[in-house]
Design a protein around this motif. Structure first.
Motif, short mmCIF file in Angstrom:
data_model
loop_
_atom_site.label_atom_id
_atom_site.label_comp_id
_atom_site.label_asym_id
_atom_site.label_seq_id
_atom_site.Cartn_x
_atom_site.Cartn_y
_atom_site.Cartn_z
N ALA A 17 0.81 -1.13 0.14
CA ALA A 17 -0.15 -0.15 0.12
C ALA A 17 0.52 1.37 0.03
O ALA A 17 1.84 1.27 0.59
CB ALA A 17 -0.86 0.02 1.31
N VAL A 18 0.49 2.28 -0.79
CA VAL A 18 1.19 3.59 -0.82
C VAL A 18 0.30 4.55 0.23
O VAL A 18 -0.87 4.51 -0.13
CB VAL A 18 1.58 4.20 -2.27
N PHE A 19 0.84 4.96 1.09
CA PHE A 19 0.18 6.32 1.90
C PHE A 19 1.04 7.33 1.29
O PHE A 19 1.98 7.71 1.68
CB PHE A 19 0.48 5.97 3.15
N LEU A 20 0.05 8.26 0.75
CA LEU A 20 0.42 9.43 0.12
C LEU A 20 -0.32 10.90 0.55
O LEU A 20 -1.43 10.88 0.46
CB LEU A 20 0.15 9.42 -1.40
N GLN A 21 0.54 11.68 1.31
CA GLN A 21 -0.02 12.73 1.92
C GLN A 21 0.19 14.13 1.19
O GLN A 21 -0.76 14.87 1.03
CB GLN A 21 0.47 13.19 3.20
N LYS A 22 1.27 13.94 0.40
CA LYS A 22 1.30 15.07 -0.90
C LYS A 22 2.32 14.36 -1.75
O LYS A 22 2.99 13.47 -1.59
CB LYS A 22 1.78 16.23 -0.31
N PRO A 23 2.72 15.09 -2.95
CA PRO A 23 3.36 14.65 -4.09
C PRO A 23 4.83 14.35 -3.66
O PRO A 23 5.40 13.61 -3.94
CB PRO A 23 3.21 15.41 -5.14
N SER A 24 5.48 15.42 -2.62
CA SER A 24 6.79 15.17 -2.23
C SER A 24 7.01 14.08 -1.48
O SER A 24 8.35 13.85 -1.35
CB SER A 24 7.12 16.57 -1.39
N ASP A 25 6.05 13.37 -1.00
CA ASP A 25 6.54 12.22 -0.52
C ASP A 25 7.16 11.13 -1.34
O ASP A 25 7.75 10.06 -0.71
CB ASP A 25 5.23 11.27 0.21
N LEU A 26 6.77 11.16 -2.59
CA LEU A 26 7.44 10.50 -3.66
C LEU A 26 8.57 11.25 -4.37
O LEU A 26 8.95 10.69 -5.63
CB LEU A 26 6.18 9.94 -4.64
N GLY A 27 8.91 12.15 -4.11
CA GLY A 27 10.01 13.01 -4.48
C GLY A 27 9.50 14.03 -5.61
O GLY A 27 10.35 14.59 -6.41
N PHE A 28 8.21 14.29 -5.85
CA PHE A 28 7.63 15.46 -6.79
C PHE A 28 7.53 16.64 -6.11
O PHE A 28 7.31 16.64 -4.91
CB PHE A 28 6.67 14.71 -7.45
N SER A 29 7.11 17.52 -7.05
CA SER A 29 6.99 18.80 -6.50
C SER A 29 5.62 18.98 -5.81
O SER A 29 4.59 18.53 -6.28
CB SER A 29 7.02 19.87 -7.72
#
Length: 874
Positions: free
Chosen positions: A241-253
């Motif tokens: 599962a991917v827990f994503l709060q904002k794009p920067s969590d994956l290294g994006f702007s």
């Protein structure tokens, strides 16, 4: 899956990294109109095949699901189904129009029955189908005929009730590719995450609950996450599962993804504090108490409804042009809102589904200014931010997930205005407000933790597997003394260090399959999936036990059957796993001869208090569901001797055959030459008792520093003084007991409870300053022994099956009861123990034995009215 060829491979295979069953998709084949971070999530999920997408509100879960269905339909064929909450389908049609053009165009079709599915297929097919949860729940559409299925905002299933949640997910077992897309689950909803893992086929629900959660031995069904398994649990979740709060969590702007400011205003409405209600005995309350329980809270909300409505009208009047959602929980509140707010439209349960959905869509498009709804019905999935940035909650409750979902219907990425939330509640419900705020804080903590894991490891399974692999193995530590040697080590590795035919007797209590885990390492035998997996690890240990045992000698294995709860097995009723039978066949398979079984009686009343399966009340309702109490068993096996013609052991265990006479009023045993036998011989009476297949046990055993710390503070002081007088003072033990008290939050800050006792007559140490205190000791976080091996059970085995001076071995040493009793009885003892804390405590007891001082045991603290700590049991 190929069987592991080495013990190391077996342990490495325990690492639960989710399997990848999908397709590797080049980034250029993913819809370029999607955001870069969305394309990364799509690529990861497509490769996994069955994944959870726990992305925050406004992070394009809708587009993610559509693209996954499009890509997998091309590669795997078949049809795709997305299951939605009511009022959400317009979001999917809107995203399809805006983001899926040209070569990436998709056709969406909403269906609510098998007939509508057949009609859609007849017009050429090729659609991605949408339906509501109600359609699946009511059996109008079989999801098993689809190749791909997505559950959008699956957390809404909780509003249908726990039973529906558990029965809904298996309907999709035949679907090859499964996805869950929802906002971050609530921190108090670990079971929800476990159910998602079951839906995705990552791990069986019951297996996951056993692996990561400890069961309260005093209360059936009460599960809490093991403290030492918490990090591994979240790492495991991150493999599927991917827990994503904002794009920067994956290294994006994060440009364009700043949540709008949130203003929360709490409005406490006064109520008449003079008591006006009577309890069940007719007693009137002088002061109105805070509401406790759902019925009391509902009563308080109804009593305060006029005042709450008046405050809501004031809020609306201060800014009458703004559109608002008016959240409520009670039907009385809905009717009061409709009477007080002109132009309001409501959504409620008895409405026609089409009318309900039309009102949601119309409000979302700005068609009217005020929408009244319950968070449990409308709080998930709907994007209501385009024309609304204000909401009023008429009352406060404890269902945090419904509350936070309702807030984020308007506070989302893409919201152009600051969001304002007004919460109105009566002052008699301050406790409910405190509870809601505490859950909100825990929610933020969990979200931050998951973001940290994703930022550190990204979406790489390899990186997470490397972290999990670090918990394999233990640095061996050896301790020894007069007649004993023990090691902090994996028992398989320790046995491999031992010589052939070197042990005279094995006495041990093996772990009860995967029922409990004691350490965070994969070496732990309790860290297994089920009985087959557990005995797969035993397959590496049992041949070693046979090898090191002398020919003709015995292995005494203490076991207990396991109670399997109906919620885990799916049988709906507690059943018994005949673990002692499986253990018997396992040892026979590896060459041990089965010599018999001793049944050790247990307390059936206490067992019922722990498992709720033998209750008198339930027996009166339907005795057909009642079984029997679960005793303990001692299984006795033998390594066959070299010479089997007479079957004597290569080194026989001989016994003196005494006769008994009365001498000076005492019973004295004499040998066959008429000489008194010093100490205890092996009388006819002892043989008859030991040879009987039913034993009773005194239950006495060694205490840990943890258990001493569990005593009432007043008792701790008395026990610790007695303990420090009878043993050589050990500073580290003293500190460790204090640390355990502090960890449980009960180490007094204004007085000292752990006074070291003095043996000097001029020092008074027995002035009791605790006499006026009535403090109950907290037990959170304690390490449990499931079924401790009692002293007298060990003593009988040693006395019957060894000669003085021989070696007794325990591969699961625990607190080293076996070597301790062996040394006391004139034998030698050896043991291995994986748990570092147990190892240290056991060594202290053995060292105390070397010093010829008393070692504290369970019964040492029963004299003079001192209560012993609660003994752990399965």
């Amino acid at each position: 899956m190929n069987a592991p060829t080495s013990y190391r491979q077996f342990l490495e295979a325990k690492m639960k990294v989710a399997p990848s069953t999908g397709f590797s998709v080049p980034l250029e084949e993913i819809n370029p109109d999607l955001k870069p971070f969305t394309r990364a999530v799509v690529q990861w999920a497509a490769a996994g095949g069955c994944r959870g997408i726990f992305a925050s509100f406004g992070l394009h879960k809708t587009s993610t699901q559509i693209e996954l269905c499009r890509l997998l339909k091309v590669r795997a064929g078949g049809e795709a189904l997305i299951v939605l909450p009511l009022g959400v389908r317009q979001e999917f049609f809107r995203d399809a129009r805006l983001r899926f053009q040209g070569d990436f165009a998709v056709s969406l079709r909403f269906i609510q029955s098998e007939a509508e599915l057949e009609a859609a297929r007849a017009d050429g097919g090729g659609h991605i189908y949408l339906t509501n949860y109600e359609t699946i729940r009511e059996g109008k559409l079989d999801p098993g005929q689809f190749t791909i299925a997505c559950l959008d905002e699956a957390s809404i299933l909780r509003s249908f009730g726990s039973k529906t949640f558990q029965t809904f997910l298996p309907l999709f077992d035949k679907v090859r590719f499964r996805f869950v897309a929802t906002a971050t689950p609530s921190p108090n909803r670990f079971k929800e995450i476990i159910h998602y893992a079951g839906f995705l086929g990552i791990m069986d629900t019951g297996q996951a609950l056993t692996r990561f959660f400890q069961r309260n031995s005093e209360k059936a069904g009460d599960l809490t996450l093991y403290p030492h398994k918490e990090h591994e649990f979240w790492m495991w979740v991150s493999t599927w599962a991917v827990f994503l709060q904002k794009p920067s969590d994956l290294g994006f702007s994060d440009e364009g993804y700043d949540l709008p400011p949130l203003t929360v205003r709490w409005h406490e409405v006064p109520v008449d504090l003079i008591g006006s209600t009577a309890d069940r005995d007719g007693q009137m309350a002088l002061i109105r108490p805070e509401a406790k329980g759902l019925s009391e809270e509902a009563r308080e909300r109804r009593a305060a409804l006029p005042a709450c409505i008046a405050r809501m009208r004031e809020i609306i009047a201060a800014d009458p042009e703004s559109h608002r959602i008016l959240w409520h929980d009670l039907e009385d509140e809905r009717r009061a809102i409709e009477a007080a707010v002109p132009g309001v439209r409501s959504v409620f349960g008895t409405q026609d589904l089409a009318e309900r959905e039309d009102r949601i869509i119309s409000f979302s498009d700005g068609g009217f200014p005020f929408l009244a709804a319950k968070p449990v019905m409308l709080g998930s999935g709907c994007n209501l931010q385009r024309h609304c940035h204000k909401a009023v909650f008429l009352g406060v409750g404890h269902k945090f997930n419904d509350f936070i979902q309702a807030v984020h219907r308007i506070q989302r990425f893409g919201q152009e205005h600051p969001v304002e939330i007004d919460i109105i509640y009566p002052e008699s419900m301050r406790a409910a407000r405190r509870d809601l705020e505490a859950k909100w804080a825990r929610h933020e903590e969990m979200a931050a933790r998951m973001s940290e894991i994703i930022r550190k490891h990204g979406l790489s399974l390899a990186g997470m597997a490397e972290v999990l692999q670090r918990s394999i193995g233990v640095q061996r530590i050896e301790a020894s003394g007069e007649g004993w040697l023990v090691a902090n080590n994996d028992c398989v590795e320790e046995c491999r260090r031992m010589e052939n035919d070197s042990v005279d007797l094995i006495v041990t209590s093996i772990p009860f399959s995967n029922h409990y885990e004691y350490t965070p390492t994969y070496d732990d035998f309790g860290h297994t999936d089920d009985d087959d997996h557990f005995f797969g690890q035993m397959d590496f240990l049992t041949p070693e036990l046979l090898r090191i045992l002398k020919p003709g000698r015995m292995a005494c294995i203490h076991v207990k059957d396991r109670i399997m709860f109906g919620s885990v097995t799916g049988m709906g009723t507690p059943t018994v796993n005949p673990f002692h039978m499986t253990t018997t066949f396992h040892f026979r398979k590896h060459g041990f001869a089965y010599m018999g079984m001793v049944t050790i009686d247990t307390d059936v009343v206490r067992e019922n208090n722990q498992t709720y399966r033998l209750g008198w009340t339930e027996n009166a309702k339907d005795s057909s569901k009642m079984g029997f109490g679960s005793p303990e068993y001692l299984l006795v096996f033998r390594k066959l001797p070299t010479d089997r013609s007479r079957a004597y052991a290569d080194e026989p265990v001989t016994k003196q055959k005494p006769h008994v006479e009365m001498l000076d009023g005492r019973i004295v045993e004499f040998d066959d030459k008429g000489r008194p036998i010093p100490g205890s011989g092996y009388s006819r009476a002892r043989w008859q008792t030991d040879a009987h297949a039913r034993w009773r046990s005194s239950g006495n055993r060694l205490l840990t520093a943890d258990e001493i710390a569990q005593l009432d503070p007043s008792t701790i002081g008395k026990v610790f003084k007695q303990f420090s007088m009878e043993t050589v003072y050990d500073y580290e033990t003293h500190v460790r007991i204090g640390e355990q008290l502090d960890y449980r939050g009960v180490l007094p800050a204004i007085f000292m409870s752990l006074w070291p006792a003095s043996t000097r007559p001029d020092v008074w140490h027995d002035v009791d300053r605790m006499r006026t205190l009535n403090t109950a000791q907290a037990s959170a976080g304690r390490e449990l022994h499931v079924c401790p091996l009692q002293f007298d059970i060990v003593d009988r085995c040693i006395n019957r099956y060894t000669n003085p001076g021989e070696l007794v071995f325990d591969p699961f040493g625990g607190l080293f009861t076996v070597p301790n009793r062996a040394v006391r009885m004139g034998r030698r003892g050896r043991a291995a123990e994986l748990h570092h804390g147990y190892f240290l405590d056991g060594v202290k007891y053995l060292e105390a034995l070397d010093r010829k001082k008393a070692t504290p045991s369970l019964f040492d603290f029963l004299a003079d009215g001192v209560a012993a700590p609660a003994e752990a049991a399965e």
